[in-house]
Design a protein around this motif. Structure first.
Motif, PDB file in Angstrom:
ATOM      1  N   GLN A  28      35.914  11.952  68.930  1.00 26.10           N
ATOM      2  CA  GLN A  28      34.845  11.397  68.094  1.00 26.10           C
ATOM      3  C   GLN A  28      34.562  12.239  66.853  1.00 26.10           C
ATOM      4  O   GLN A  28      33.895  11.790  65.939  1.00 26.10           O
ATOM      5  CB  GLN A  28      33.557  11.172  68.899  1.00 26.10           C
ATOM      6  CG  GLN A  28      32.923  12.411  69.475  1.00 26.10           C
ATOM      7  CD  GLN A  28      33.339  12.676  70.906  1.00 26.10           C
ATOM      8  OE1 GLN A  28      34.443  12.340  71.311  1.00 26.10           O
ATOM      9  NE2 GLN A  28      32.449  13.287  71.682  1.00 26.10           N
ATOM     10  N   CYS A  29      35.083  13.451  66.801  1.00 22.25           N
ATOM     11  CA  CYS A  29      34.897  14.298  65.628  1.00 22.25           C
ATOM     12  C   CYS A  29      35.912  13.993  64.520  1.00 22.25           C
ATOM     13  O   CYS A  29      35.779  14.475  63.408  1.00 22.25           O
ATOM     14  CB  CYS A  29      34.972  15.767  66.017  1.00 22.25           C
ATOM     15  SG  CYS A  29      33.579  16.292  67.039  1.00 22.25           S
ATOM     16  N   SER A  32      38.734   9.540  61.292  1.00 19.86           N
ATOM     17  CA  SER A  32      39.249   8.187  61.492  1.00 19.86           C
ATOM     18  C   SER A  32      38.601   7.496  62.692  1.00 19.86           C
ATOM     19  O   SER A  32      38.682   6.280  62.825  1.00 19.86           O
ATOM     20  CB  SER A  32      40.763   8.211  61.655  1.00 19.86           C
ATOM     21  OG  SER A  32      41.116   8.928  62.819  1.00 19.86           O
ATOM     22  N   ALA A  33      37.928   8.252  63.546  1.00 17.31           N
ATOM     23  CA  ALA A  33      37.297   7.674  64.735  1.00 17.31           C
ATOM     24  C   ALA A  33      35.793   7.476  64.550  1.00 17.31           C
ATOM     25  O   ALA A  33      35.118   7.001  65.446  1.00 17.31           O
ATOM     26  CB  ALA A  33      37.545   8.569  65.941  1.00 17.31           C
ATOM     27  N   THR A  34      35.275   7.847  63.393  1.00 17.21           N
ATOM     28  CA  THR A  34      33.833   7.840  63.167  1.00 17.21           C
ATOM     29  C   THR A  34      33.477   7.004  61.951  1.00 17.21           C
ATOM     30  O   THR A  34      34.123   7.101  60.913  1.00 17.21           O
ATOM     31  CB  THR A  34      33.335   9.287  62.962  1.00 17.21           C
ATOM     32  OG1 THR A  34      33.734  10.064  64.085  1.00 17.21           O
ATOM     33  CG2 THR A  34      31.840   9.347  62.839  1.00 17.21           C
ATOM     34  N   LEU A  35      32.433   6.194  62.082  1.00 19.37           N
ATOM     35  CA  LEU A  35      31.929   5.393  60.968  1.00 19.37           C
ATOM     36  C   LEU A  35      30.989   6.268  60.142  1.00 19.37           C
ATOM     37  O   LEU A  35      30.017   6.818  60.673  1.00 19.37           O
ATOM     38  CB  LEU A  35      31.183   4.178  61.518  1.00 19.37           C
ATOM     39  CG  LEU A  35      30.552   3.238  60.515  1.00 19.37           C
ATOM     40  CD1 LEU A  35      31.618   2.573  59.643  1.00 19.37           C
ATOM     41  CD2 LEU A  35      29.742   2.166  61.249  1.00 19.37           C
ATOM     42  N   PRO A  60      28.486  -0.950  71.011  1.00 20.25           N
ATOM     43  CA  PRO A  60      27.895  -0.066  72.018  1.00 20.25           C
ATOM     44  C   PRO A  60      28.951   0.672  72.821  1.00 20.25           C
ATOM     45  O   PRO A  60      29.910   0.082  73.302  1.00 20.25           O
ATOM     46  CB  PRO A  60      27.091  -1.026  72.899  1.00 20.25           C
ATOM     47  CG  PRO A  60      27.705  -2.365  72.671  1.00 20.25           C
ATOM     48  CD  PRO A  60      28.235  -2.358  71.262  1.00 20.25           C
ATOM     49  N   GLY A  61      28.775   1.982  72.899  1.00 22.26           N
ATOM     50  CA  GLY A  61      29.688   2.808  73.673  1.00 22.26           C
ATOM     51  C   GLY A  61      31.065   2.971  73.057  1.00 22.26           C
ATOM     52  O   GLY A  61      31.949   3.565  73.657  1.00 22.26           O
ATOM     53  N   VAL A  62      31.273   2.456  71.839  1.00 26.14           N
ATOM     54  CA  VAL A  62      32.588   2.506  71.191  1.00 26.14           C
ATOM     55  C   VAL A  62      32.534   3.190  69.832  1.00 26.14           C
ATOM     56  O   VAL A  62      33.338   4.051  69.521  1.00 26.14           O
ATOM     57  CB  VAL A  62      33.176   1.076  71.019  1.00 26.14           C
ATOM     58  CG1 VAL A  62      34.476   1.114  70.239  1.00 26.14           C
ATOM     59  CG2 VAL A  62      33.370   0.402  72.363  1.00 26.14           C
ATOM     60  N   THR A  63      31.567   2.804  68.989  1.00 25.39           N
ATOM     61  CA  THR A  63      31.525   3.284  67.606  1.00 25.39           C
ATOM     62  C   THR A  63      30.657   4.531  67.460  1.00 25.39           C
ATOM     63  O   THR A  63      29.439   4.471  67.604  1.00 25.39           O
ATOM     64  CB  THR A  63      30.990   2.188  66.667  1.00 25.39           C
ATOM     65  OG1 THR A  63      31.738   0.995  66.857  1.00 25.39           O
ATOM     66  CG2 THR A  63      31.092   2.629  65.215  1.00 25.39           C
ATOM     67  N   TRP A  64      31.309   5.638  67.167  1.00 25.68           N
ATOM     68  CA  TRP A  64      30.595   6.868  66.821  1.00 25.68           C
ATOM     69  C   TRP A  64      30.280   6.800  65.338  1.00 25.68           C
ATOM     70  O   TRP A  64      31.046   6.252  64.549  1.00 25.68           O
ATOM     71  CB  TRP A  64      31.453   8.094  67.114  1.00 25.68           C
ATOM     72  CG  TRP A  64      31.590   8.376  68.578  1.00 25.68           C
ATOM     73  CD1 TRP A  64      32.508   7.834  69.425  1.00 25.68           C
ATOM     74  CD2 TRP A  64      30.797   9.269  69.359  1.00 25.68           C
ATOM     75  NE1 TRP A  64      32.329   8.329  70.691  1.00 25.68           N
ATOM     76  CE2 TRP A  64      31.285   9.212  70.683  1.00 25.68           C
ATOM     77  CE3 TRP A  64      29.723  10.103  69.075  1.00 25.68           C
ATOM     78  CZ2 TRP A  64      30.727   9.963  71.710  1.00 25.68           C
ATOM     79  CZ3 TRP A  64      29.176  10.861  70.107  1.00 25.68           C
ATOM     80  CH2 TRP A  64      29.672  10.784  71.400  1.00 25.68           C
ATOM     81  N   TYR A 142      27.027  10.516  66.416  1.00 27.21           N
ATOM     82  CA  TYR A 142      26.155   9.835  67.374  1.00 27.21           C
ATOM     83  C   TYR A 142      26.827   8.561  67.872  1.00 27.21           C
ATOM     84  O   TYR A 142      27.652   7.966  67.177  1.00 27.21           O
ATOM     85  CB  TYR A 142      24.839   9.426  66.694  1.00 27.21           C
ATOM     86  CG  TYR A 142      24.156  10.545  65.965  1.00 27.21           C
ATOM     87  CD1 TYR A 142      23.187  11.322  66.593  1.00 27.21           C
ATOM     88  CD2 TYR A 142      24.466  10.834  64.634  1.00 27.21           C
ATOM     89  CE1 TYR A 142      22.555  12.349  65.916  1.00 27.21           C
ATOM     90  CE2 TYR A 142      23.837  11.865  63.950  1.00 27.21           C
ATOM     91  CZ  TYR A 142      22.883  12.622  64.603  1.00 27.21           C
ATOM     92  OH  TYR A 142      22.267  13.639  63.931  1.00 27.21           O
ATOM     93  N   ILE A 143      26.396   8.114  69.050  1.00 26.03           N
ATOM     94  CA  ILE A 143      26.826   6.822  69.575  1.00 26.03           C
ATOM     95  C   ILE A 143      25.672   6.235  70.378  1.00 26.03           C
ATOM     96  O   ILE A 143      24.946   6.970  71.063  1.00 26.03           O
ATOM     97  CB  ILE A 143      28.106   6.942  70.434  1.00 26.03           C
ATOM     98  CG1 ILE A 143      28.691   5.565  70.717  1.00 26.03           C
ATOM     99  CG2 ILE A 143      27.847   7.720  71.706  1.00 26.03           C
ATOM    100  CD1 ILE A 143      30.102   5.617  71.305  1.00 26.03           C
TER     101      ILE A 143
END
Length: 159
Positions: A28-29, A32-35, A60-64, A142-143
């Motif tokens: 999540q850091c 490319s995995a974080t909005l 929910p539970g997917v997008t950091w 955050y998520i």
């Protein structure tokens, strides 16, 4: 007669070379995995003329997500002062303690500020998590664990 003796003293110098251990960051850091939330309305609490003009998909539970630029550098840590804050009818915030160590993830609670309501701690409470990715003030992602109606609600940033 006594025998003459010679004493020799040898100095030994020890040099310590510091080593750096790298800690792998959780997925999540990764950028490319974080909005990245960047819009200034997320950091604006001035009232009813605001509307969310950029519906971000927070699965929910997917997008950091993280705050950056005009949106601020972290999730707001107190109730927004007015209704229609953060470009929405209900601005989400959290007063939960954030992680202090890099790679640490903690559970947090998001609260919603309703346009007609107060900042009651039970108002729109949602579970979520926060991970510290760096020592920078904006180094937390955050998520939310539950779906948010992003047409009417948004997460609030702050500097």
């Amino acid at each position: 007669p006594p025998t003459p003796t010679t004493t020799t003293t040898t100095q030994t110098t020890t040099t310590t070379i510091p080593t750096t251990t790298s800690i792998p960051l959780p997925p999540q850091c990764s950028s490319s995995a974080t909005l990245n939330l960047t819009k200034s309305w997320r950091n604006n609490y001035s009232g009813p003329n605001l509307r969310n003009d950029d519906i971000d998909i927070l699965l929910p539970g997917v997008t950091w997500f993280r705050f950056t630029g005009a949106a601020g550098n972290q999730l707001r840590n107190s109730c927004p002062p007015s209704g229609y804050s953060c470009g929405s009818y209900g601005g989400y915030w959290s007063d939960s303690p954030l992680p202090t160590q890099i790679v640490e993830t903690v559970n947090i609670t998001f609260y919603e500020k309703c346009s007609a309501g107060s900042c009651d701690d039970n108002n729109g409470a949602q579970r979520g998590r926060a991970t510290r990715c760096s020592t920078d003030r904006g180094g937390v992602v955050y998520i939310m664990d539950v779906a948010v109606d992003t047409e009417d609600d948004a997460v609030c940033g702050m500097d």
